[in-house]
Design a protein around this motif. Structure first.
Motif, PDB file in Angstrom:
ATOM      1  N   UNK A  48       7.692  62.897  22.405  1.00 56.73           N
ATOM      2  CA  UNK A  48       7.853  64.164  21.685  1.00 56.73           C
ATOM      3  C   UNK A  48       9.139  64.868  22.112  1.00 56.73           C
ATOM      4  N   UNK A  49       9.366  64.949  23.429  1.00 59.18           N
ATOM      5  CA  UNK A  49      10.593  65.576  23.914  1.00 59.18           C
ATOM      6  C   UNK A  49      11.823  64.836  23.409  1.00 59.18           C
ATOM      7  N   UNK A  50      11.788  63.502  23.480  1.00 59.93           N
ATOM      8  CA  UNK A  50      12.947  62.712  23.061  1.00 59.93           C
ATOM      9  C   UNK A  50      13.239  62.904  21.580  1.00 59.93           C
ATOM     10  N   UNK A  51      12.217  62.884  20.763  1.00 62.16           N
ATOM     11  CA  UNK A  51      12.421  63.021  19.313  1.00 62.16           C
ATOM     12  C   UNK A  51      12.934  64.417  18.968  1.00 62.16           C
ATOM     13  N   UNK A  52      12.289  65.452  19.529  1.00 68.64           N
ATOM     14  CA  UNK A  52      12.678  66.832  19.212  1.00 68.64           C
ATOM     15  C   UNK A  52      14.106  67.107  19.654  1.00 68.64           C
ATOM     16  N   UNK A  53      14.466  66.754  20.880  1.00 67.94           N
ATOM     17  CA  UNK A  53      15.801  67.059  21.387  1.00 67.94           C
ATOM     18  C   UNK A  53      16.863  66.234  20.676  1.00 67.94           C
ATOM     19  N   UNK A  54      16.540  65.019  20.275  1.00 68.88           N
ATOM     20  CA  UNK A  54      17.514  64.201  19.549  1.00 68.88           C
ATOM     21  C   UNK A  54      17.765  64.776  18.161  1.00 68.88           C
ATOM     22  N   UNK A  55      16.698  65.197  17.475  1.00 65.17           N
ATOM     23  CA  UNK A  55      16.853  65.756  16.134  1.00 65.17           C
ATOM     24  C   UNK A  55      17.622  67.068  16.171  1.00 65.17           C
ATOM     25  N   UNK A  56      17.455  67.838  17.245  1.00 66.03           N
ATOM     26  CA  UNK A  56      18.112  69.154  17.311  1.00 66.03           C
ATOM     27  C   UNK A  56      19.527  69.050  17.876  1.00 66.03           C
ATOM     28  N   UNK A  57      19.686  68.290  18.994  1.00 69.37           N
ATOM     29  CA  UNK A  57      20.959  68.296  19.718  1.00 69.37           C
ATOM     30  C   UNK A  57      21.727  66.985  19.649  1.00 69.37           C
TER      31      UNK A  57
END
Length: 357
Positions: A63-72
């Motif tokens: 979840x952290x990896x997907x969210x941070x990749x999509x945002x940053x």
């Protein structure tokens, strides 16, 4: 060099995970092998707990990896920042043991820079979970651990070593510096026994009658370790007070020697009784001698030593006499527990000894 079952199971789990990943045509099957290494545990119960924790860790990491990749995006600094936040969260949740596998998930997902990122992230997550499940299945099916046998064997081995040194010491046949070195080894061995006991305690039973037996055995093995610790404490005091003991009255020296000889034989007999190699008799010769020997030892100690010690303010042997008496009490308690265990669990098979295998 002797390889244990866990070494073989780790190799089997890695192979199993890699084969399954290739059969399912998952890209980068190496991540399945890596996660299998992290998920392997020494007991089935720990493997079950690890499975739950690893699932949580992979979900949070993904979840952290997907969210941070999509945002940053995929910048290395963003990956490092994500790893820091994941570590901080896991420390907050007290899931320190799962940090490594979560970071593997984060890096495995965030390193992808192509299209269809969500699909790729789900595939990587599934690959890592495949390794975790493979390790759990291998630990459950292949070479299930037998910590009871290992625990009893080590208790007997370490106890025999300590008792041999006590026999040599009370006959003034021990080398002072060699005994000192071995006492340090014995301390480490006792810590290993405590770890083995915890592993055996974690093994789960699935039938009610076995649960009662397991509960009694836990008490019994704990008392075996306590008795061995009492023997070690007695040996340490004999070694430390060797010079003082040599200057005590001959009658007291004989009383200590006779009582310890009896207790050492009593200890040997108790360990053999547990596996059915000695008669089960609560009024055995050694038990009776151990009880009466304490009285003689205390009488000699009071008559020949206490008055002289008070006058000279010399109390060095007080701890030794107390340790011998406490050792005797612990052996009698262990004997009672074994008698009770055999009374209530006559049908229980004793653990196999090496010559029975």
């Amino acid at each position: 060099m002797r390889l244990g079952a866990r070494v073989f199971k780790t190799g089997i789990a890695i192979t199993f995970a890699l084969v399954l990943a290739k059969l399912l045509q998952l890209p980068s099957p190496v991540f399945a092998g890596i996660s299998a290494v992290f998920a392997m545990q020494p007991t089935i119960y720990r493997s079950y707990l690890s499975l739950i924790e690893q699932v949580q860790a992979n979900v949070i990491g993904a979840v952290f990896a997907i969210v941070f990749t999509l945002i940053f995006g995929h910048d290395p600094f963003i990956i490092g920042l994500t790893a820091i936040l994941v570590i901080a969260l896991f420390l907050r949740l007290r899931l320190e043991s799962s940090i490594s596998i979560a970071l593997v998930t984060v890096i495995a997902i965030m390193e992808y820079t192509g299209e269809h990122f969500i699909e790729f992230a789900l595939i990587r997550f599934s690959t890592i979970m495949l390794g975790v499940l493979s390790a759990f299945v291998v630990n459950l099916v292949f070479l299930p651990p037998k910590y009871e046998k290992k625990l009893y064997t080590k208790i007997v081995e370490y106890t025999e070593q300590i008792l041999k040194w006590i026999r040599m010491n009370i006959r003034h046949a021990s080398e002072h510096h060699l005994l000192k070195e071995d006492i340090e080894k014995f301390k480490e061995n006792m810590m290993k026994l405590d770890q083995l006991y915890l592993l055996y305690k974690e093994e789960r039973t699935y039938f009610r009658k076995h649960k009662y037996s397991k509960s009694r055995k836990l008490v019994l093995y704990r008392q075996m370790i306590v008795a061995t610790n009492r023997a070690l404490q007695t040996l340490k005091l004999l070694h430390r007070l060797e010079n003082e003991l040599s200057h005590t009255p001959a009658e007291l020296q004989d009383a200590i020697k006779n009582e310890l000889d009896c207790l050492l034989n009593y200890h040997d007999q108790i360990l053999l009784k547990f596996i059915g190699k000695a008669k089960s008799d609560p009024q055995s010769q050694f038990a009776t001698e151990a009880c009466s020997g304490k009285k003689g030892l205390i009488r000699s100690f009071l008559n020949d030593y206490v008055e002289q010690s008070v006058q000279q303010e010399n109390y060095q042997l007080f701890p030794l006499i107390g340790a011998i008496i406490e050792y005797s009490h612990q052996l009698e308690h262990l004997d009672t527990l074994i008698e009770s265990f055999h009374h209530y669990h006559k049908e229980e098979h004793t653990i196999p000894t090496p010559e029975q295998e």
